[in-house]
Structure formats: C-alpha cells, structure tokens
Design an enzyme around this catalytic site. Sequence first.
Site, PDB file in Angstrom:
ATOM      1  N   SER A 128      -0.414   7.368  19.712  1.00  0.00           N
ATOM      2  CA  SER A 128      -0.434   6.879  20.791  1.00  0.00           C
ATOM      3  C   SER A 128      -2.270   6.604  21.321  1.00  0.00           C
ATOM      4  CB  SER A 128       0.007   7.396  22.217  1.00  0.00           C
ATOM      5  OG  SER A 128       1.322   7.329  22.070  1.00  0.00           O
ATOM      6  N   GLY A 133       0.184   2.620  23.980  1.00  0.00           N
ATOM      7  CA  GLY A 133       1.350   3.562  24.113  1.00  0.00           C
ATOM      8  C   GLY A 133       2.530   3.096  23.829  1.00  0.00           C
ATOM      9  N   TRP A 158      -2.886  11.437  24.539  1.00  0.00           N
ATOM     10  CA  TRP A 158      -1.947  11.921  24.891  1.00  0.00           C
ATOM     11  C   TRP A 158      -1.088  12.810  23.417  1.00  0.00           C
ATOM     12  CZ3 TRP A 158      -2.099  12.255  29.760  1.00  0.00           C
ATOM     13  CH2 TRP A 158      -2.470  11.116  30.408  1.00  0.00           C
ATOM     14  N   ARG A 268      25.097  34.155  45.708  1.00  0.00           N
ATOM     15  CA  ARG A 268      24.694  34.153  46.998  1.00  0.00           C
ATOM     16  C   ARG A 268      25.810  33.792  47.787  1.00  0.00           C
ATOM     17  NH1 ARG A 268      20.728  34.071  50.887  1.00  0.00           N
ATOM     18  NH2 ARG A 268      20.495  31.802  51.905  1.00  0.00           N
ATOM     19  N   GLN A 279      33.321  23.738  48.181  1.00  0.00           N
ATOM     20  CA  GLN A 279      33.857  22.421  47.700  1.00  0.00           C
ATOM     21  C   GLN A 279      32.575  21.630  47.365  1.00  0.00           C
ATOM     22  OE1 GLN A 279      36.493  18.863  48.826  1.00  0.00           O
ATOM     23  NE2 GLN A 279      37.743  19.921  47.678  1.00  0.00           N
ATOM     24  N   LEU A 338      19.771  25.992  44.655  1.00  0.00           N
ATOM     25  CA  LEU A 338      19.141  27.258  45.237  1.00  0.00           C
ATOM     26  C   LEU A 338      18.409  27.249  46.482  1.00  0.00           C
ATOM     27  CD1 LEU A 338      19.524  27.883  41.895  1.00  0.00           C
ATOM     28  CD2 LEU A 338      17.201  29.182  42.118  1.00  0.00           C
ATOM     29  N   GLY A 339      18.354  25.930  46.986  1.00  0.00           N
ATOM     30  CA  GLY A 339      17.946  25.848  48.312  1.00  0.00           C
ATOM     31  C   GLY A 339      16.314  26.218  48.160  1.00  0.00           C
ATOM     32  N   GLY A 340      15.810  26.614  49.519  1.00  0.00           N
ATOM     33  CA  GLY A 340      14.505  27.225  49.397  1.00  0.00           C
ATOM     34  C   GLY A 340      13.839  28.179  48.447  1.00  0.00           C
ATOM     35  N   GLU A 363       7.695   9.640  23.478  1.00  0.00           N
ATOM     36  CA  GLU A 363       8.584   9.158  22.476  1.00  0.00           C
ATOM     37  C   GLU A 363       9.112   7.679  23.002  1.00  0.00           C
ATOM     38  OE1 GLU A 363       8.088  10.621  19.923  1.00  0.00           O
ATOM     39  OE2 GLU A 363       8.222  12.803  20.055  1.00  0.00           O
TER      40      GLU A 363
END
Length: 380
Positions: A128, A133, A158, A268, A279, A338-340, A363
């Site tokens: 590249s 590129g 790169w 959790r 669900q 996992l939320g926060g 690639e």
Amino acid sequence: MPAERLLPTPEAEDLLALVTEIARDELKPRASADEEAENFPRDLFTLIGKSGLLGLPYAERWGGAELPYEVYLQALEEIASAWMTVGVGLSVHTMSCYALAHYGTDEQRDRWLPDMLGGELLGAYALSETQAGSDAAALSTRARLAGDEYLVNGTKAWITHAGVADFYTTMVRTGEGSHGVSCLLVDSSTTGLSAAPRERKMGLTGSPTAQLIFDDTAVPAGRLIGEEGAGLRIALSSLSSGRLGIAACAVGLAQAALDEAVEYAKGRTQFGRPIIEFQGLEFLLADMAATVESARATYLDAARRRDRGLDFQRQSSIAKLIATDGAMKVTTDAVQVLGGAGYTRDFPVERYMREAKVPQIFEGTNQIQRMLIARSLKGA
C-alpha cells in the site's frame, strides 16, 4: 471457545491443543496490559516460531509443517481469540513469506525461508501507498536497476510491523502499467530504508503500523522474487490467501467477545435471576453465536477449496467480508450485553470492539470485496 473443531487428522488435533495452550498461558494474560502500553510483543513471535507455528502451511523442506490451510487458519483463529495483535501479526508474516515460498527460486528459498519460518526473522508486507491502497496497480515507489542493484525510492503506507520487521516483501514499479510492478525482498538493515513514527490508532495498538521510506535504497538484484513485471500477480495471489488469514483472525476476535458476553450474562443478576435467562438477551447471544459459526464455516469452505487446488478467490473475498463485518457486529453486541461495564477498560470487550474495525479495512476494504464478488458473478 468452540466446544469442538472438525480437524482432518489426529496430528492436527495435537497441534491445535498446543496452540490453545500457548494462547491461554502466554498470550491472553499479557494482551490487555501490552495493548494499553502499546508494547509490541516481539518475543512471542520468537516463541511461536520456535514452537513451529510460523510455517504451518509451508513446505517441510524449508522448516514448515506442510499442513492444510484449513488447519493453519484454525490455529490462527485460536491465537487471535487470545490476542488480536499476535493473530494479525502471524497472518501478515505468513503473507510476507508467500512470495518467496511460491515464486522464489530454490536457491533463494534455501537461503532465507528457514529463518523466516523458524522465528529468526519477522516479516512485513509492503504494498500500500498513500495514493495506492485499493488501487494497487497505481503504486509509485520506483526501483531502477543500476548494475547488480535496484535503487528504490518512494514511500509505502500503512505497513504492519514497519520499523520492527526483519524483512519487507515489497512491491515496486520497474516499468509502466500493471505489468510494470516487481517484487523485492528487502532486508530491514538496508541503507536508505527507514520507518516513520508509528500511526496513532484506535485499536491494535500493540501492533506497529507506519510508513516505510525508501531513499536510494540499494537492494541486491538477487532479491528480486519472480521475474520483473510479475509483482502485481504475486501481490494479488498473496492477498487471496491473506484475506483468509484476516477472516480467521476476525472469527477469533468475535469468538472471544461472545465468550466474554456469555460468561458475564451468566454471572450478572437482575430482578432475581441471571440476565442470560431473559429472552431478549438470549436471542441476542444466539444471533452472536450464529454469526461466529457461520463466519467460521465460510472461511473453512474457502480454505478447503484452496487445499484442493480449486479456485477460491471469490470465496476468499466472501469469507473476509462475512467474517469481518460479523466481528464488528458481535463485538458491538458484546459491549451491549455488558452494558456500562462493557464501555469501561475493566473488561476486554471495549478493546475487542475497537480492534474489530480495522479488519473491515485492510487486505482490501469490504467495499472492494463486494466489487470483486460482483465481478466474479458477471464473469469479468
């Protein structure tokens, strides 16, 4: 990790057991800290080489294991699931050895390939450029033959492992047009070759990426791989196999994110029961699992075609597209599970999500993969 793998031989099963042990004991414990510190784990590539894992798909004559590509890719997936930087690095190194292994003379292979496959030398793939590129044929780094040396001038962009690699499989312009590109195997200690400062990236921060600068770099003519003008053909052939490596790495990353999400959801508790029993979350995790296993099946199908000597270029593009888009979705969903907590660096899923972006780009971007797939359907 996947409960089981369908491997072709007992020897392949033993190999994957070794890879799993190395990934669990040597790679995973270091990944988070080294990524945060932007440390490149060169010692691990030496370890992997000494363990016989740098040359899995290459001939035994030069120190390889001569294993089917489907086995190599599953080993690569296992490594990437523990540490994406090492997985991508192994894939890049394997691709960097491709030109010499498939297009070099026996004399060239005898001289350099054993150290490449044994862990003494680490490779990089220099194709590249800033303005070349996706359009590889537009590269402008030029090599002029002067006596028994090529004088190379230009800048590559790169480049994974720039500044830390021992050799660079480099595509240069020796003529005009698509038939004016040649391949040189450039030693890192060559006078006139230097690496720019590392790029500041959102992910894979342990893996150095930088420009590679050639300033009257004198490369011995004996380091020409293949004949002059064959460089673009060599490059595109390398990329077809390299895309499968990136697909396997992406699946490993997605699997790691899924595993982390499942374990968190089991532990959790909300409203008096584990959140995995709700669900809405069950369906999300099920979709994540389906994405991972579908992507794995896709890259294995392409690899088996390659192993049988069949055309696999379209399947390679499909595998790269499906696996990397899938990894982006699965890692994003893992953060959601996992939320926060998933948004903090206390858990690895935020890193997985950052690392999942670049496989959609290198690639050959996924937009380019769609073009290649469509072109093959048209028979172009």
